[in-house]
Design an enzyme around this catalytic site. Structure first.
Site, PDB file in Angstrom:
ATOM      1  N   ASP A 161     -53.668 -32.671  -2.073  1.00  0.00           N
ATOM      2  CA  ASP A 161     -53.805 -31.501  -1.190  1.00  0.00           C
ATOM      3  C   ASP A 161     -55.248 -30.992  -1.230  1.00  0.00           C
ATOM      4  O   ASP A 161     -55.830 -30.651  -0.194  1.00  0.00           O
ATOM      5  CB  ASP A 161     -52.850 -30.390  -1.640  1.00  0.00           C
ATOM      6  N   ARG A 164     -57.465 -33.453   0.645  1.00  0.00           N
ATOM      7  CA  ARG A 164     -57.238 -33.333   2.091  1.00  0.00           C
ATOM      8  C   ARG A 164     -57.941 -32.102   2.650  1.00  0.00           C
ATOM      9  O   ARG A 164     -58.570 -32.149   3.710  1.00  0.00           O
ATOM     10  CB  ARG A 164     -55.738 -33.233   2.373  1.00  0.00           C
ATOM     11  N   HIS A 189     -46.771 -28.289  -4.826  1.00  0.00           N
ATOM     12  CA  HIS A 189     -47.135 -29.443  -3.996  1.00  0.00           C
ATOM     13  C   HIS A 189     -46.035 -29.640  -2.958  1.00  0.00           C
ATOM     14  O   HIS A 189     -45.084 -30.386  -3.144  1.00  0.00           O
ATOM     15  CB  HIS A 189     -47.296 -30.705  -4.837  1.00  0.00           C
TER      16      HIS A 189
HETATM   17  P1  NDP Z   1     -43.899 -44.194  -3.739  1.00  0.00           P
HETATM   18  O1  NDP Z   1     -44.621 -45.000  -4.741  1.00  0.00           O
HETATM   19  O2  NDP Z   1     -44.368 -44.171  -2.340  1.00  0.00           O
HETATM   20  O3  NDP Z   1     -43.779 -42.684  -4.230  1.00  0.00           O
HETATM   21  C1  NDP Z   1     -43.510 -42.335  -5.564  1.00  0.00           C
HETATM   22  C2  NDP Z   1     -43.478 -40.848  -5.686  1.00  0.00           C
HETATM   23  O4  NDP Z   1     -44.741 -40.334  -5.341  1.00  0.00           O
HETATM   24  C3  NDP Z   1     -42.464 -40.190  -4.767  1.00  0.00           C
HETATM   25  O5  NDP Z   1     -41.841 -39.110  -5.410  1.00  0.00           O
HETATM   26  C4  NDP Z   1     -43.315 -39.703  -3.649  1.00  0.00           C
HETATM   27  O6  NDP Z   1     -42.823 -38.522  -3.044  1.00  0.00           O
HETATM   28  C5  NDP Z   1     -44.597 -39.388  -4.325  1.00  0.00           C
HETATM   29  N1  NDP Z   1     -45.649 -39.535  -3.335  1.00  0.00           N
HETATM   30  C6  NDP Z   1     -45.768 -40.517  -2.431  1.00  0.00           C
HETATM   31  N2  NDP Z   1     -46.819 -40.325  -1.666  1.00  0.00           N
HETATM   32  C7  NDP Z   1     -47.346 -39.159  -2.076  1.00  0.00           C
HETATM   33  C8  NDP Z   1     -48.423 -38.420  -1.648  1.00  0.00           C
HETATM   34  N3  NDP Z   1     -49.144 -38.815  -0.614  1.00  0.00           N
HETATM   35  N4  NDP Z   1     -48.698 -37.283  -2.297  1.00  0.00           N
HETATM   36  C9  NDP Z   1     -47.971 -36.889  -3.332  1.00  0.00           C
HETATM   37  N5  NDP Z   1     -46.912 -37.534  -3.766  1.00  0.00           N
HETATM   38  C10 NDP Z   1     -46.606 -38.674  -3.144  1.00  0.00           C
HETATM   39  O7  NDP Z   1     -42.379 -44.568  -3.750  1.00  0.00           O
HETATM   40  P2  NDP Z   1     -41.700 -45.994  -3.808  1.00  0.00           P
HETATM   41  O8  NDP Z   1     -40.317 -45.772  -3.349  1.00  0.00           O
HETATM   42  O9  NDP Z   1     -42.558 -47.045  -3.211  1.00  0.00           O
HETATM   43  O10 NDP Z   1     -41.716 -46.264  -5.363  1.00  0.00           O
HETATM   44  C11 NDP Z   1     -41.023 -45.523  -6.268  1.00  0.00           C
HETATM   45  C12 NDP Z   1     -40.640 -46.463  -7.368  1.00  0.00           C
HETATM   46  O11 NDP Z   1     -40.113 -45.678  -8.408  1.00  0.00           O
HETATM   47  C13 NDP Z   1     -39.584 -47.477  -6.982  1.00  0.00           C
HETATM   48  O12 NDP Z   1     -40.070 -48.742  -7.336  1.00  0.00           O
HETATM   49  C14 NDP Z   1     -38.376 -47.071  -7.841  1.00  0.00           C
HETATM   50  O13 NDP Z   1     -37.648 -48.207  -8.296  1.00  0.00           O
HETATM   51  C15 NDP Z   1     -39.040 -46.370  -8.953  1.00  0.00           C
HETATM   52  N6  NDP Z   1     -38.270 -45.399  -9.678  1.00  0.00           N
HETATM   53  C16 NDP Z   1     -38.455 -45.459 -11.005  1.00  0.00           C
HETATM   54  C17 NDP Z   1     -37.831 -44.619 -11.819  1.00  0.00           C
HETATM   55  C18 NDP Z   1     -38.074 -44.780 -13.264  1.00  0.00           C
HETATM   56  O14 NDP Z   1     -39.067 -45.388 -13.619  1.00  0.00           O
HETATM   57  N7  NDP Z   1     -37.208 -44.255 -14.088  1.00  0.00           N
HETATM   58  C19 NDP Z   1     -36.937 -43.567 -11.307  1.00  0.00           C
HETATM   59  C20 NDP Z   1     -36.831 -43.554  -9.890  1.00  0.00           C
HETATM   60  C21 NDP Z   1     -37.508 -44.446  -9.104  1.00  0.00           C
HETATM   61  P3  NDP Z   1     -42.084 -38.552  -1.620  1.00  0.00           P
HETATM   62  O15 NDP Z   1     -40.762 -39.201  -1.890  1.00  0.00           O
HETATM   63  O16 NDP Z   1     -42.008 -37.134  -1.269  1.00  0.00           O
HETATM   64  O17 NDP Z   1     -42.995 -39.377  -0.732  1.00  0.00           O
END
Ligand code: NDP
Length: 328
Positions: A161, A164, A189
């Site tokens: 943020d 940006r 956020h």
């Molecule tokens: P991303 O890598 O795109 O996002 C991960 C997190 O970052 C989300 O909460 C997302 O929020 C946040 N995020 C994404 N873009 C931004 C941004 N521009 N600014 C701030 N925050 C941001 O998600 P993916 O789905 O590609 O990957 C998530 C991974 O996490 C998956 O591989 C899943 O398996 C894993 N996972 C692992 C867990 C663990 O290790 N225990 C638990 C749950 C999931 P938003 O959703 O709002 O975009």
């Protein structure tokens, strides 16, 4: 040679991590002379673990001189062992038809477990950055679940943020971002955060006075920053990942290496600054030095608009806490 440090990253096979891990391994986060060991956490299911293996193969193929080791994990109590940095990127995304309270509850479970694991096995000085949304509340949950670790070591990412907002102001003035000083982003956020240019300056002059257009600030700038994530999803068909990873690098590098007096924004637990209740993880302007951040104090909230914006973003954070606190 310098001893390697252990860095845990969760959601390691996700989009943001894909843009992040190469940069950590190349030394952009902790410096070009600091070797690293990556302790990567993903969900235990086969698909996530296979994807993680693929990312690790690619990291291997980069032959990064600073990458001393890599581990794949599915259990935070192992992944966080002796880690000095924990980047909590993975979180539960909002599924179709999912209510906000369900989303909060699903993440409360993840971040309670991860907070407990950090408490049990991480370095006593572990620096934690929560990226996974809702980031501030997830950081608060992890902090509450890790009573033996220093409270101030739990932070949430507001740097995207902040970046940006910097870029939008610089573009409006036709000047490089590097010339803007003392920008602050307050609060959660989320779309309620408050990018505040009242204290910002450029080459000794007030940014507010240079721009001198309150309507642009309120009707163009603030909504542009607040809706930037959605605009990127619309344009790219995927959420922002490169800019989020850049913000992670900026946040951690500045925390560890210092800002030389420059203000940056971090989500950190309040000690009551600006009347924010203690422990609420709130976006504040900070400076960093010697591995510690200091909240910039003494700024005035004497206009109704700013007061109202702070109250709104705080109210949202309190309601998120209220929705999950029975689960801790
Ligand atoms: P991303 O890598 O795109 O996002 C991960 C997190 O970052 C989300 O909460 C997302 O929020 C946040 N995020 C994404 N873009 C931004 C941004 N521009 N600014 C701030 N925050 C941001 O998600 P993916 O789905 O590609 O990957 C998530 C991974 O996490 C998956 O591989 C899943 O398996 C894993 N996972 C692992 C867990 C663990 O290790 N225990 C638990 C749950 C999931 P938003 O959703 O709002 O975009």
């Amino acid at each position: 040679s310098t001893k390697p440090v252990r860095i845990a990253v969760t959601g390691a096979a996700g989009q943001v991590s894909y843009a992040l891990l190469y940069r950590i391994a190349s030394g952009e986060m902790l410096g070009k002379d600091q070797p690293v060991i990556l302790q990567l956490l993903e969900l235990p299911n086969e698909k996530a673990q296979a994807a993680l293996k693929g990312v690790m193969m690619e990291l291997e193929d980069c032959a990064f001189p600073l990458l001393y080791g890599m581990e794949a994990h599915s259990d935070p109590a192992v992944a966080f062992k002796d880690t000095e940095y924990a980047l909590l990127v993975g979180s539960r995304p909002r599924g179709p038809g999912m209510e906000r309270t369900e989303l909060l509850a699903a993440n409360a479970q993840i971040f309670t477990a991860q907070g407990k694991a950090l408490d049990a096995v991480a370095s006593r000085n572990v620096k934690v950055l929560v990226v996974g949304n809702p980031a501030n509340t997830n950081a608060w949950i992890a902090m509450q679940s890790a009573p033996s670790l220093p409270r101030e070591n739990f932070t949430a990412m507001l740097r995207l943020d902040h970046n940006r907002a910097l870029s939008q102001l610089a573009a409006r003035m036709g000047k490089p971002v590097s010339l803007i000083k003392c920008l602050a982003v307050w609060g959660n956020h989320s779309s309620t955060m408050y990018p505040d240019y009242r204290f910002a300056s450029m080459e000794g002059e007030s940014v507010k006075d240079i721009i001198n257009d309150d309507a642009w600030y309120k009707d163009v700038f603030l909504p542009t920053v607040a809706k930037r994530g959605a605009a990127i999803i619309e344009a790219r068909g995927q959420s922002s990942a490169g800019s989020a990873a850049t913000a992670v690098i900026d946040h951690m590098r500045d925390w560890v290496m210092g800002t030389q007096g420059r203000w940056v924004t971090m989500g950190v637990p309040s000690n009551g600054e600006y009347d924010i209740p203690k422990n609420v993880v709130f976006g504040y302007p900070v400076t960093c030095s010697g591995g510690k951040y200091t909240i910039v104090e003494g700024l005035k909230f004497d206009d109704e608009f700013s007061q109202d914006r702070i109250e709104r973003t705080l109210a949202e954070l309190i309601s998120e806490q209220d929705a999950v606190k029975h689960l801790l």
